[in-house]
Design a protein around this motif. Structure first.
Motif, PDB file in Angstrom:
ATOM      1  N   LEU A 191       0.857  -1.186   0.000  1.00 59.21           N
ATOM      2  CA  LEU A 191       0.000   0.000   0.000  1.00 59.21           C
ATOM      3  C   LEU A 191       0.890   1.232   0.000  1.00 59.21           C
ATOM      4  N   PHE A 192       0.650   2.137  -0.945  1.00 60.13           N
ATOM      5  CA  PHE A 192       1.414   3.381  -0.934  1.00 60.13           C
ATOM      6  C   PHE A 192       0.530   4.536  -1.381  1.00 60.13           C
ATOM      7  N   TYR A 193       1.057   5.734  -1.196  1.00 59.73           N
ATOM      8  CA  TYR A 193       0.310   6.962  -1.458  1.00 59.73           C
ATOM      9  C   TYR A 193       1.015   7.738  -2.566  1.00 59.73           C
ATOM     10  N   PRO A 194       0.495   7.681  -3.796  1.00 57.69           N
ATOM     11  CA  PRO A 194       1.174   8.321  -4.931  1.00 57.69           C
ATOM     12  C   PRO A 194       1.392   9.822  -4.765  1.00 57.69           C
ATOM     13  N   GLU A 195       0.571  10.475  -3.930  1.00 56.65           N
ATOM     14  CA  GLU A 195       0.770  11.909  -3.706  1.00 56.65           C
ATOM     15  C   GLU A 195       2.063  12.187  -2.943  1.00 56.65           C
ATOM     16  N   GLY A 196       2.597  11.171  -2.276  1.00 56.77           N
ATOM     17  CA  GLY A 196       3.842  11.325  -1.537  1.00 56.77           C
ATOM     18  C   GLY A 196       3.653  11.702  -0.088  1.00 56.77           C
ATOM     19  N   GLY A 197       2.542  12.290   0.259  1.00 53.39           N
ATOM     20  CA  GLY A 197       2.259  12.702   1.629  1.00 53.39           C
ATOM     21  C   GLY A 197       0.845  13.248   1.691  1.00 53.39           C
ATOM     22  N   ARG A 198       0.426  13.621   2.879  1.00 48.46           N
ATOM     23  CA  ARG A 198      -0.924  14.159   3.030  1.00 48.46           C
ATOM     24  C   ARG A 198      -1.082  15.469   2.261  1.00 48.46           C
ATOM     25  N   SER A 199      -2.296  15.723   1.848  1.00 46.21           N
ATOM     26  CA  SER A 199      -2.598  16.983   1.174  1.00 46.21           C
ATOM     27  C   SER A 199      -2.845  18.058   2.224  1.00 46.21           C
ATOM     28  N   TYR A 200      -2.009  19.078   2.227  1.00 49.52           N
ATOM     29  CA  TYR A 200      -2.157  20.166   3.188  1.00 49.52           C
ATOM     30  C   TYR A 200      -3.190  21.192   2.727  1.00 49.52           C
ATOM     31  N   SER A 201      -3.468  21.215   1.432  1.00 53.41           N
ATOM     32  CA  SER A 201      -4.451  22.166   0.907  1.00 53.41           C
ATOM     33  C   SER A 201      -5.843  21.553   0.804  1.00 53.41           C
ATOM     34  N   GLY A 202      -5.926  20.226   0.901  1.00 49.71           N
ATOM     35  CA  GLY A 202      -7.196  19.527   0.757  1.00 49.71           C
ATOM     36  C   GLY A 202      -7.371  18.896  -0.608  1.00 49.71           C
ATOM     37  N   GLU A 203      -6.745  19.452  -1.636  1.00 48.76           N
ATOM     38  CA  GLU A 203      -6.950  18.956  -2.994  1.00 48.76           C
ATOM     39  C   GLU A 203      -6.136  17.690  -3.264  1.00 48.76           C
TER      40      GLU A 203
ATOM     41  N   LYS B 171      -3.393  15.795  -5.002  1.00 51.56           N
ATOM     42  CA  LYS B 171      -2.130  16.277  -5.559  1.00 51.56           C
ATOM     43  C   LYS B 171      -1.692  15.427  -6.754  1.00 51.56           C
ATOM     44  N   PRO B 172      -0.797  15.961  -7.587  1.00 49.25           N
ATOM     45  CA  PRO B 172      -0.251  15.170  -8.698  1.00 49.25           C
ATOM     46  C   PRO B 172       0.521  13.965  -8.163  1.00 49.25           C
ATOM     47  N   PRO B 173       0.608  12.894  -8.951  1.00 46.36           N
ATOM     48  CA  PRO B 173       1.282  11.689  -8.465  1.00 46.36           C
ATOM     49  C   PRO B 173       2.798  11.775  -8.583  1.00 46.36           C
ATOM     50  N   LYS B 174       3.469  11.111  -7.659  1.00 44.95           N
ATOM     51  CA  LYS B 174       4.906  10.884  -7.783  1.00 44.95           C
ATOM     52  C   LYS B 174       5.089   9.486  -8.377  1.00 44.95           C
ATOM     53  N   THR B 175       6.179   9.282  -9.088  1.00 43.60           N
ATOM     54  CA  THR B 175       6.311   8.050  -9.877  1.00 43.60           C
ATOM     55  C   THR B 175       7.281   7.027  -9.297  1.00 43.60           C
ATOM     56  N   GLY B 176       8.011   7.379  -8.237  1.00 42.39           N
ATOM     57  CA  GLY B 176       9.093   6.514  -7.761  1.00 42.39           C
ATOM     58  C   GLY B 176       8.676   5.089  -7.448  1.00 42.39           C
ATOM     59  N   LEU B 177       7.659   4.929  -6.603  1.00 43.76           N
ATOM     60  CA  LEU B 177       7.262   3.580  -6.201  1.00 43.76           C
ATOM     61  C   LEU B 177       6.519   2.850  -7.314  1.00 43.76           C
ATOM     62  N   ILE B 178       5.778   3.582  -8.126  1.00 47.14           N
ATOM     63  CA  ILE B 178       5.134   2.944  -9.276  1.00 47.14           C
ATOM     64  C   ILE B 178       6.196   2.394 -10.225  1.00 47.14           C
ATOM     65  N   HIS B 179       7.236   3.191 -10.460  1.00 38.15           N
ATOM     66  CA  HIS B 179       8.319   2.739 -11.335  1.00 38.15           C
ATOM     67  C   HIS B 179       9.019   1.517 -10.740  1.00 38.15           C
ATOM     68  N   ALA B 180       9.257   1.548  -9.430  1.00 35.75           N
ATOM     69  CA  ALA B 180       9.893   0.407  -8.771  1.00 35.75           C
ATOM     70  C   ALA B 180       9.053  -0.852  -8.926  1.00 35.75           C
ATOM     71  N   ALA B 181       7.741  -0.704  -8.791  1.00 28.58           N
ATOM     72  CA  ALA B 181       6.847  -1.854  -8.945  1.00 28.58           C
ATOM     73  C   ALA B 181       6.880  -2.387 -10.372  1.00 28.58           C
ATOM     74  N   MET B 182       6.893  -1.480 -11.344  1.00 23.92           N
ATOM     75  CA  MET B 182       6.946  -1.899 -12.742  1.00 23.92           C
ATOM     76  C   MET B 182       8.238  -2.655 -13.036  1.00 23.92           C
ATOM     77  N   GLN B 183       9.339  -2.208 -12.430  1.00 25.73           N
ATOM     78  CA  GLN B 183      10.632  -2.843 -12.662  1.00 25.73           C
ATOM     79  C   GLN B 183      10.749  -4.208 -11.988  1.00 25.73           C
ATOM     80  N   SER B 184       9.836  -4.509 -11.074  1.00 20.06           N
ATOM     81  CA  SER B 184       9.925  -5.778 -10.340  1.00 20.06           C
ATOM     82  C   SER B 184       9.633  -6.982 -11.226  1.00 20.06           C
ATOM     83  N   GLU B 185       8.939  -6.745 -12.343  1.00 23.21           N
ATOM     84  CA  GLU B 185       8.568  -7.819 -13.271  1.00 23.21           C
ATOM     85  C   GLU B 185       7.765  -8.914 -12.571  1.00 23.21           C
ATOM     86  N   THR B 186       6.945  -8.497 -11.598  1.00 28.21           N
ATOM     87  CA  THR B 186       6.084  -9.436 -10.881  1.00 28.21           C
ATOM     88  C   THR B 186       4.928  -9.863 -11.774  1.00 28.21           C
ATOM     89  N   ARG B 187       4.708 -11.146 -11.887  1.00 30.30           N
ATOM     90  CA  ARG B 187       3.639 -11.651 -12.746  1.00 30.30           C
ATOM     91  C   ARG B 187       2.274 -11.266 -12.188  1.00 30.30           C
TER      92      ARG B 187
END
Length: 373
Positions: free
Chosen positions: A163-175, A177-193
């Motif tokens: 479980l992860f949060y693509p925004e990177g942290g809580r939204s301080y403004s309420g809206e 936020k745009p996604p960060k790609t680090g963990l998504i990229h790591a998951a894609m590179q895992s080549e998990t079936r």
């Protein structure tokens, strides 16, 4: 380090290549840093103790009524293969509510990727040795850390959901936020079936730490988690809220090329958009968005009806059917929270920062002309 995941990380091609040195340090220095980060990331989930954790945190949990939507999508996804839950991030209570929603339905909670500020003191020990959470150093460009983190996530996914949060942290403004790609990229590179990303949206009538978040507007510094917990406990006095956890359709990662920056960004934004559409539109958000400095109840209900019409046309996930229902359900919580004051049928803004915070929670669902400022 005897942990099998850590040993597998050290054997991965990209890590072996980094350990050969050439990044301004010797091979020995590179290995020392990678092993240090592995010690930091290493975590264990003890499921029996995990389930018992709901009891010491019950004073907070009993203030939040959990509601779940589309749990069948989760059950089908975990039966087919490995799952990454990608959620928006509203509150520190997300870490409690979302895994417990899964546990309520007999689904083993995933490992959680959380900010490193949550890992100090006794709470850090719980995260490392009971709940099974990995500390994330956000906004770092340290190559040794990034190589180690991506490799660790790849190996972790062989044994656990995440479980992860693509925004990177809580939204301080309420809206949202745009996604960060680090963990998504790591998951894609895992080549998990059969690896899928399962979008998750969590929405509250009231966010426990709304005052501290809205007061800052944007995150200026990392604060010790113990201090944030103390602040949350203070705000918990008189606090009551529902939490809606909505699960989306799984997104297969296999259709995206991990070596293509375009594909990584496309997957991240597709995930973020899915989370946004799932987000439950709460009555407090509707009233906050429709408010004026001073407004009568009939006019407020009419303005909410106009919002509902636009949101309904866009396929939003609505918690109410009418302006009357929204105002009826939102008045008491917003008044008790000090957001509005109601006198003789007239609604007035009491805390503008809090009002804007809740109004912005549905900004991503509205046309540009109808957004809060």
């Amino acid at each position: 380090m005897k942990d099998e995941i850590c040993q597998a990380v050290l054997a991965r091609e990209e890590v072996v290549r980094f350990l050969q040195g050439g990044h301004g340090e010797t091979a020995e220095q590179a290995r020392e840093r990678v092993e240090g980060y592995l010690d930091e990331l290493n975590t264990t989930q003890r499921y029996g103790l995990y389930r018992a954790l709901k009891h010491p945190v019950y004073p907070i949990l009993r203030k939040i009524a959990r509601h779940v939507e589309h749990i069948d999508r989760v059950q089908a996804a975990v039966a087919r293969g490995r799952v990454i839950y990608a959620s928006n991030h509203k509150s520190h209570t997300d870490y409690l509510v979302e895994p417990l929603v899964l546990d309520d339905h007999g689904i083993r909670p995933p490992i959680i990727a959380a900010g490193i500020n949550l890992f100090g003191g006794p709470l850090g020990l719980l995260h490392r040795h009971v709940t099974g959470a990995i500390p994330i150093r956000r906004a770092t460009k340290d190559q040794a850390y990034l190589v180690t983190l991506k490799a660790y996530v790849a190996e972790l996914l062989r044994e656990h959901d995440l479980l992860f949060y693509p925004e990177g942290g809580r939204s301080y403004s309420g809206e949202l936020k745009p996604p960060k790609t680090g963990l998504i990229h790591a998951a894609m590179q895992s080549e998990t079936r059969n690896l899928v990303i399962l979008p998750v949206a969590i929405a509250y009538d009231l966010v426990l730490e709304d005052r501290s978040l809205s007061r800052q507007g944007v995150k200026r510094r990392q604060r010790p988690f113990a201090r944030e917990v103390a602040e949350m406990m203070r705000y918990a006095v008189g606090y009551r809220s529902r939490a809606f956890v909505s699960f989306g359709e799984p997104i297969a990662t296999g259709a995206y090329d991990p070596h293509s920056r375009t594909d990584v960004l496309e997957l991240a934004h597709r995930t973020r958009d899915a989370i946004g559409r799932l987000y439950k539109v709460m009555p407090t958000a509707l009233v906050a968005r429709a408010m004026r400095p001073s407004i009568s109840r009939p006019d407020l209900e009419a303005r909410v009806d106009g919002l509902l019409e636009a949101l309904r046309a866009g396929g939003a996930n609505l918690a109410v059917d009418s302006g009357r229902q929204a105002v009826s359900e939102a008045t008491r919580p917003l008044a008790r929270r000090g957001v509005v004051v109601v006198e003789a049928g007239t609604y007035r803004v009491r805390n503008r920062a809090l009002l804007r915070y809740y109004a912005r929670t549905i900004e991503h669902l509205l046309p540009a002309a109808g957004r809060a400022h």
